[in-house]
Design a protein around this motif. Structure first.
Motif, short mmCIF file in Angstrom:
data_model
loop_
_atom_site.label_atom_id
_atom_site.label_comp_id
_atom_site.label_asym_id
_atom_site.label_seq_id
_atom_site.Cartn_x
_atom_site.Cartn_y
_atom_site.Cartn_z
N THR A 1 -3.72 -11.16 0.49
CA THR A 1 -2.57 -11.15 -0.40
C THR A 1 -1.61 -10.06 0.08
O THR A 1 -2.01 -9.18 0.85
N GLY A 2 -0.36 -10.14 -0.34
CA GLY A 2 0.60 -9.18 0.17
C GLY A 2 1.84 -9.09 -0.70
O GLY A 2 1.94 -9.73 -1.75
N ASP A 3 2.76 -8.25 -0.25
CA ASP A 3 4.01 -8.06 -0.97
C ASP A 3 5.07 -7.63 0.03
O ASP A 3 4.76 -6.99 1.04
N THR A 4 6.31 -7.95 -0.26
CA THR A 4 7.42 -7.58 0.61
C THR A 4 8.55 -7.02 -0.22
O THR A 4 8.98 -7.65 -1.18
N LYS A 5 9.01 -5.84 0.14
CA LYS A 5 10.19 -5.26 -0.51
C LYS A 5 11.20 -4.90 0.59
O LYS A 5 10.81 -4.66 1.74
N VAL A 6 12.47 -4.88 0.20
CA VAL A 6 13.52 -4.51 1.14
C VAL A 6 14.32 -3.36 0.54
O VAL A 6 14.65 -3.38 -0.65
N VAL A 7 14.60 -2.34 1.36
CA VAL A 7 15.45 -1.22 0.93
C VAL A 7 16.70 -1.18 1.81
O VAL A 7 16.70 -1.70 2.94
N GLU A 8 17.76 -0.59 1.30
CA GLU A 8 19.03 -0.56 2.01
C GLU A 8 18.90 0.20 3.33
O GLU A 8 18.09 1.12 3.45
N GLN A 9 19.78 -0.15 4.26
CA GLN A 9 19.83 0.56 5.53
C GLN A 9 19.99 2.06 5.26
O GLN A 9 20.78 2.45 4.40
N GLY A 10 19.19 2.87 5.93
CA GLY A 10 19.26 4.32 5.71
C GLY A 10 18.36 4.81 4.60
O GLY A 10 18.32 6.00 4.31
N LYS A 11 17.64 3.88 3.95
CA LYS A 11 16.70 4.27 2.89
C LYS A 11 15.25 3.98 3.30
O LYS A 11 14.33 4.10 2.49
N GLY A 12 15.09 3.54 4.53
CA GLY A 12 13.75 3.29 5.06
C GLY A 12 13.81 3.56 6.55
O GLY A 12 14.74 4.20 7.03
N ASP A 13 12.81 3.06 7.29
CA ASP A 13 12.84 3.27 8.74
C ASP A 13 12.20 2.09 9.45
O ASP A 13 11.14 2.22 10.04
N GLY A 14 12.86 0.95 9.35
CA GLY A 14 12.34 -0.24 10.01
C GLY A 14 11.29 -0.91 9.14
O GLY A 14 11.61 -1.74 8.29
N VAL A 15 10.04 -0.53 9.34
CA VAL A 15 8.93 -1.13 8.60
C VAL A 15 7.91 -0.08 8.22
O VAL A 15 7.48 0.69 9.09
N PHE A 16 7.56 -0.02 6.97
CA PHE A 16 6.37 0.71 6.53
C PHE A 16 5.36 -0.34 6.05
O PHE A 16 5.74 -1.30 5.39
N ALA B 1 -19.47 0.51 4.74
CA ALA B 1 -19.27 -0.83 4.19
C ALA B 1 -18.88 -1.83 5.28
O ALA B 1 -18.29 -1.46 6.30
N VAL B 2 -19.20 -3.07 5.03
CA VAL B 2 -18.72 -4.18 5.86
C VAL B 2 -17.34 -4.58 5.32
O VAL B 2 -17.25 -4.98 4.16
N PRO B 3 -16.28 -4.44 6.12
CA PRO B 3 -14.95 -4.82 5.61
C PRO B 3 -14.86 -6.33 5.40
O PRO B 3 -15.26 -7.11 6.27
N LEU B 4 -14.35 -6.73 4.23
CA LEU B 4 -14.29 -8.15 3.88
C LEU B 4 -12.88 -8.70 3.80
O LEU B 4 -12.60 -9.79 4.28
N TYR B 5 -11.99 -7.95 3.16
CA TYR B 5 -10.63 -8.45 2.91
C TYR B 5 -9.63 -7.32 3.04
O TYR B 5 -9.94 -6.16 2.74
N LEU B 6 -8.40 -7.70 3.41
CA LEU B 6 -7.29 -6.76 3.47
C LEU B 6 -6.12 -7.25 2.62
O LEU B 6 -5.92 -8.46 2.50
N THR B 7 -5.35 -6.31 2.08
CA THR B 7 -4.06 -6.64 1.49
C THR B 7 -2.99 -5.89 2.29
O THR B 7 -3.28 -4.85 2.89
N ALA B 8 -1.76 -6.41 2.26
CA ALA B 8 -0.69 -5.78 3.04
C ALA B 8 0.59 -5.77 2.23
O ALA B 8 1.02 -6.81 1.71
N SER B 9 1.20 -4.61 2.13
CA SER B 9 2.46 -4.45 1.41
C SER B 9 3.50 -3.90 2.38
O SER B 9 3.29 -2.86 2.99
N PHE B 10 4.60 -4.63 2.54
CA PHE B 10 5.63 -4.28 3.52
C PHE B 10 6.85 -3.70 2.81
O PHE B 10 7.32 -4.28 1.83
N ILE B 11 7.36 -2.60 3.33
CA ILE B 11 8.64 -2.07 2.88
C ILE B 11 9.58 -2.13 4.09
O ILE B 11 9.41 -1.40 5.07
N LEU B 12 10.53 -3.06 4.01
CA LEU B 12 11.40 -3.37 5.15
C LEU B 12 12.77 -2.75 4.93
O LEU B 12 13.27 -2.73 3.81
#
Lengths: 351, 351
Positions: free
Chosen positions: A140-155, A100-111
């Motif tokens: 389009t995108g989304d951003t979520k935040v988790v408490e320190q020690g429940k994530g690892d910087g950025v996923f 396929a020819v890539p047309l669009y991307l979405t990005a979801s951040f878990i910070l």
């Protein structure tokens, strides 16, 4: 990602850190989106500001492709790239590997709470640059935040939408005995580059990740021999060995490799020796393997070698008739061995 | 998600836990995908086994919609739902709020080492049931594993692809003075249900999350008054107040609410009083707010009330001409106040 209220003061990107409010859907979240994400990713689709992006459909006769990937690479920055550009390249490549020819991307951040805004901006800028260079906007995108020690910087989870032109039929199930196996370049650089930065392993190396978007290489290959490219895969997690085993299983064929034909940089070989790794199982992020019809092999190989990302492309083996679907390899020393599936854990969080 | 090698023994779902090998791309990862994910989500697109899913495009004249969301709700299981069904409903709804018919979903899992396979299976089963009930298949996915202490059980990023039929024009920018504000039902249940399970807050309540897929409600509304529905939004994170402020800002209008018209269950009111929360800012996962043309309001409201998810639908206010784009509300006590953006952190990890 709409027009937002006025903020009392701009984000302090130099000294600021992510806090839980950045994920709570209020003013702080809106400000983070406006001043960091929307500014970097700017395009007319993202600017619509709705719950999703409304997009023109491809011309009639095209099929659609959706591919998704979560990116949890550790560390976030490594020689030759970071989680930002990796998340664009990885998903652009997955779409391209379906023909396929890539047309669009979405990005979801878990910070993770406490993550420095300066590092986030660096990652987002790298992502924006990779998307721009690939010509595939983040719509389009989304951003979520988790408490320190429940994530690892950025996923970062990215999803790509692409369109398959009429007449293109690429699938891991299409390999046939007699087909030729092509590889676009040397293997193992991404995995070794990431490992070289791990606190527990840290070693000196000049190796940089090969992370790159391969869709223009794929386009050149498909154009060179219409109908001749049967399978495309990027040998990421699990490396070339895993990818080839997947193809063999999915197409119900055997594969026969020539070890001497598979390019490995001497520094990668040395690092793998040091770490007790086999480069065949080490991740790549800017390489592809193709199964092509025998009569198309010369044309496709020439098209690859004429592309900046395929200059070292080569034949590495062929497809055989094997009811056990083994990947076998003639070794440099004149023997033959089975290149099996990876059993245990080898390289976690490599992408 | 292809046919995979034979495994020595099946996954021990009852006692097993996620380990780093499940994310490393080898045999363990393939087994987890086969025996847990692919079995639950089974459909012909997922079964293609390539890097992405190849899908038929919608008929000519349709536009596409992409929406994405990360789901980090804590705890993972709450009265009325769990992160699995929530991740399906949330993204189906985001697609539907753009006026699109949801067609396909992708799912990307970030799993924490040590997470019980039994819990994962429960989440995946809930997700599969939600997707099946909504008629929107999960066509491709990804699984990553992070070390214990670098995640929080399960994060799920879902992306939805939908198609907007010709003639449908829904956007947060389309509200006009004189338009009518409709709400599909009572507010605050999801947020209160999740909070009731938090270790730090744990309180007894009969409230369950309203988590639900709203796309058939949207279809009924669009059908009832072609061209009459101008804006659709689901008031999730940040609640109704945040959603209305977004619409006001995006459409450059004011909104004028009647507090007495906004349904809130007595138990939600009581819980909010206890927690010091305003239900206007508490998340919903199965409600929508619509801005409709005045001449279409009766027909759209009747269509909502005839749908199981809109039985309590009501008019809650109207769109005004206000250069400051304020959301104002006539209170139950005869006063009027500005319903402002939420400033600080209110409810982290509610979805």
């Amino acid at each position: 990602m709409s027009t937002r209220p006025d903020y009392v003061r701009p984000l302090d990107i130099k000294h600021g850190r992510i806090d839980m409010g950045h994920g709570a859907g209020g003013r702080a979240a809106a400000q983070l989106i406006d001043e960091l994400f929307a500014r970097a990713f700017h395009n007319r689709f993202l600017g619509q500001g709705n719950d999703g992006a409304c997009l023109p459909a491809p011309p009639p006769g095209h099929r659609l492709v959706l591919a998704t990937d979560g990116h949890v690479v550790s560390p976030l920055f490594f020689p030759g790239g970071d989680v930002g550009c990796l998340s664009v390249h990885g998903t652009v490549n997955d779409v391209a590997m379906c023909g396929a020819v890539p047309l669009y991307l979405t990005a979801s951040f878990i910070l993770e709470e406490g993550f420095p805004l300066a590092d986030l901006q660096r990652i987002v800028a790298s992502m924006a640059a990779a998307a721009r260079e690939a010509g595939v906007p983040i719509v389009t995108g989304d951003t979520k935040v988790v408490e320190q020690g429940k994530g690892d910087g950025v996923f970062i989870c990215t999803t790509g939408l692409g369109a398959v032109p009429p007449g293109v039929e690429v699938s891991g199930a299409n390999a046939r005995p007699g087909d030729v196996l092509l590889l676009s370049g040397s293997i193992g650089e991404h995995g070794v580059a990431v490992l070289s930065q791990r606190e527990s392993l840290g070693f000196e190396t000049s190796i940089t990740s090969d992370t790159a978007a391969l869709h223009t290489l794929v386009a050149a290959m498909l154009h060179s021999a219409p109908g001749g490219v049967r399978v495309l895969r990027d040998p990421t997690r699990g490396g070339l060995a895993t990818t080839l085993n997947e193809i063999a299983r999915q197409s119900a064929v055997g594969l026969h490799l020539q070890e001497a034909a598979i390019p490995v940089l001497p520094q990668v070989d040395a690092a793998c020796e040091l770490l007790g790794l086999d480069p065949l199982y080490v991740a790549n992020e800017g390489k592809l393997v193709a199964v092509v019809a025998p009569e198309a092999a010369d044309a496709v190989l020439a098209a690859m070698q004429a592309h900046p990302l395929g200059r070292q492309a080569c034949r590495i083996g062929m497809v055989t008739d094997d009811p056990q679907h083994f990947v076998q390899m003639d070794t440099r020393f004149g023997g033959r061995r089975v290149v099996d599936w990876l059993s245990g854990e080898q390289l976690p969080r490599i992408c």
